[in-house]
Design a protein around this motif. Structure first.
Motif, PDB file in Angstrom:
ATOM      1  N   PRO A   1       0.760  -1.224  -0.051  1.00 63.24           N
ATOM      2  CA  PRO A   1       0.082  -0.236   0.119  1.00 63.24           C
ATOM      3  C   PRO A   1       0.758   1.443  -0.045  1.00 63.24           C
ATOM      4  O   PRO A   1       0.414   2.585  -0.292  1.00 63.24           O
ATOM      5  CB  PRO A   1      -1.077  -0.271   1.343  1.00 63.24           C
ATOM      6  N   ALA A   2       1.910   1.382   0.209  1.00 63.91           N
ATOM      7  CA  ALA A   2       2.761   2.113   0.249  1.00 63.91           C
ATOM      8  C   ALA A   2       3.149   2.885  -0.775  1.00 63.91           C
ATOM      9  O   ALA A   2       3.776   4.238  -0.829  1.00 63.91           O
ATOM     10  CB  ALA A   2       4.245   2.151   1.107  1.00 63.91           C
ATOM     11  N   GLU A   3       3.269   1.635  -1.245  1.00 63.63           N
ATOM     12  CA  GLU A   3       3.727   2.235  -2.997  1.00 63.63           C
ATOM     13  C   GLU A   3       2.810   2.925  -4.114  1.00 63.63           C
ATOM     14  O   GLU A   3       2.866   3.212  -5.381  1.00 63.63           O
ATOM     15  CB  GLU A   3       4.561   0.927  -3.978  1.00 63.63           C
ATOM     16  N   ALA A   4       1.375   2.400  -3.870  1.00 63.99           N
ATOM     17  CA  ALA A   4      -0.138   2.506  -4.005  1.00 63.99           C
ATOM     18  C   ALA A   4      -0.065   3.891  -4.259  1.00 63.99           C
ATOM     19  O   ALA A   4      -0.102   4.630  -6.117  1.00 63.99           O
ATOM     20  CB  ALA A   4      -1.085   2.973  -3.476  1.00 63.99           C
TER      21      ALA A   4
ATOM     22  N   PRO B   1      -4.738 -12.547  -3.832  1.00 57.91           N
ATOM     23  CA  PRO B   1      -5.217 -11.888  -4.255  1.00 57.91           C
ATOM     24  C   PRO B   1      -4.945 -10.150  -4.367  1.00 57.91           C
ATOM     25  O   PRO B   1      -6.184  -9.683  -4.243  1.00 57.91           O
ATOM     26  CB  PRO B   1      -6.498 -11.898  -2.835  1.00 57.91           C
ATOM     27  N   ALA B   2      -3.804  -9.927  -3.985  1.00 57.46           N
ATOM     28  CA  ALA B   2      -2.737  -8.994  -4.264  1.00 57.46           C
ATOM     29  C   ALA B   2      -3.943  -8.174  -5.324  1.00 57.46           C
ATOM     30  O   ALA B   2      -4.026  -7.054  -5.131  1.00 57.46           O
ATOM     31  CB  ALA B   2      -1.534  -9.536  -3.516  1.00 57.46           C
ATOM     32  N   GLN B   3      -3.667  -8.313  -6.279  1.00 58.64           N
ATOM     33  CA  GLN B   3      -3.718  -8.134  -6.986  1.00 58.64           C
ATOM     34  C   GLN B   3      -5.495  -7.122  -6.952  1.00 58.64           C
ATOM     35  O   GLN B   3      -5.506  -6.226  -8.328  1.00 58.64           O
ATOM     36  CB  GLN B   3      -3.438  -8.763  -8.737  1.00 58.64           C
ATOM     37  N   ASP B   4      -6.043  -8.724  -7.196  1.00 60.44           N
ATOM     38  CA  ASP B   4      -7.658  -8.443  -7.364  1.00 60.44           C
ATOM     39  C   ASP B   4      -8.051  -7.349  -6.349  1.00 60.44           C
ATOM     40  O   ASP B   4      -8.076  -5.945  -6.483  1.00 60.44           O
ATOM     41  CB  ASP B   4      -8.167  -9.535  -7.267  1.00 60.44           C
ATOM     42  N   LEU B   5      -7.008  -7.172  -5.179  1.00 59.16           N
ATOM     43  CA  LEU B   5      -7.678  -6.450  -3.937  1.00 59.16           C
ATOM     44  C   LEU B   5      -7.413  -4.631  -4.657  1.00 59.16           C
ATOM     45  O   LEU B   5      -7.491  -3.631  -4.204  1.00 59.16           O
ATOM     46  CB  LEU B   5      -7.243  -6.983  -2.261  1.00 59.16           C
ATOM     47  N   TRP B   6      -6.336  -4.815  -4.698  1.00 55.88           N
ATOM     48  CA  TRP B   6      -5.473  -3.683  -5.458  1.00 55.88           C
ATOM     49  C   TRP B   6      -6.272  -2.625  -6.755  1.00 55.88           C
ATOM     50  O   TRP B   6      -6.886  -1.195  -6.754  1.00 55.88           O
ATOM     51  CB  TRP B   6      -3.897  -3.858  -5.917  1.00 55.88           C
TER      52      TRP B   6
END
Ligand code: UDP
Length: 253
Positions: free
Chosen positions: A146-149, A171-176
């Protein structure tokens, strides 16, 4: 915000999987790029379905996605067992080059996000070679941290692509995507897992003959043995679907 989906779907262990072919998916993408409201596509497989049983945020993300294609032969089997039919497997690894082909013809601009450093660049070069005239709006490895978002969102906003592929794995990509799609304003955002790795050969994909006899999962287990823990989801999936089918049959009796 998104129009309700008029295509039929199947519920597998409570997770929605849409009944679409590659052709349908490409047509839907074309329509959504014209409409320009952010739409999320998930490439669901049995590992997703099992993860969603334990992870409420991931479950909700899949339910709220605009399109969930069946990336995984286990889902076709499960649908049949439950008395429904999914017409074909629709994989992220095959959709990326297909979408690139359409993009070159129609002038859509693509952004490739994720995978190890350099892999998105190599994928872009490969797609450009295969599709003369293809417009790549940007590539970036980044990270789902999240810090890079904010930095990643700013990069994408600056170039306003028509389509964003996100290769951070599930699930990281889908949550992102769910978290950032509104501020990004990109018409189509799709989680593609290991698709870039497959396209440039960082990870070999199962040969076609193995895919045809439904053993791509076995190839993955043998070439990426460290995935065994994740792949334990597969026998658990089969068992849970067998039980869901029996319960449904008992309820109907
Ligand atoms: N990945 C990444 N950042 C991370 C974790 C993973 O870019 O923090 C990438 C990884 O390099 C690979 C992809 O995400 O390209 C996940 O591939 P995998 O085959 O595991 O996808 P899945 O099976 O989840 O669809």
């Amino acid at each position: 915000m998104s129009e309700p989906l008029s295509i039929p779907s199947v519920s597998i262990l409570g997770v929605r999987v849409d009944v679409v072919t590659y052709r349908d998916t490409l047509d839907i993408i074309a329509r959504w790029i014209e409409q320009r409201t952010p739409r999320q596509i998930a490439t669901t497989n049995p590992e997703f379905v099992m993860a969603a049983q334990q992870d409420a945020a991931f479950f909700q993300t899949l339910q709220q996605a605009d399109l969930c294609v069946a990336d995984g032969v286990g889902l076709l089997w499960a649908a049949r067992w439950l008395g429904r039919r999914l017409p074909e497997r629709v994989t992220g690894s095959d959709l990326v080059p297909m979408v690139a082909g359409q993009a070159a013809q129609r002038g859509w601009r693509l952004f490739l996000l994720g995978a190890a450093p350099g892999v998105a660049e190599q994928t872009a070069r490969r797609l450009e070679q295969q599709n003369p005239g293809l417009r790549i709006a940007g590539v970036y490895a980044g990270s789902p941290d999240p810090a890079e978002a904010p930095g990643i969102v700013a990069r994408i906003q600056a170039v306003q692509p028509d389509l964003l592929f996100v290769a951070y794995g599930a699930p990281a990509q889908d949550l992102w995507i769910a978290r950032h799609k509104a501020e990004l304003g990109v018409p189509v955002l799709m989680g593609v897992g290991g698709a870039f790795d497959h396209l440039v050969g960082v990870q070999r994909r199962a040969p076609l003959w193995l895919q045809r006899i439904n053993l791509e999962w076995l190839f993955r287990l043998m070439t990426q043995p460290w995935r065994w823990r994740r792949q334990l989801a597969l026998p658990r999936f089969v068992w849970a679907v067998l039980r869901q089918g029996r319960r449904a049959a008992e309820a109907a009796a």
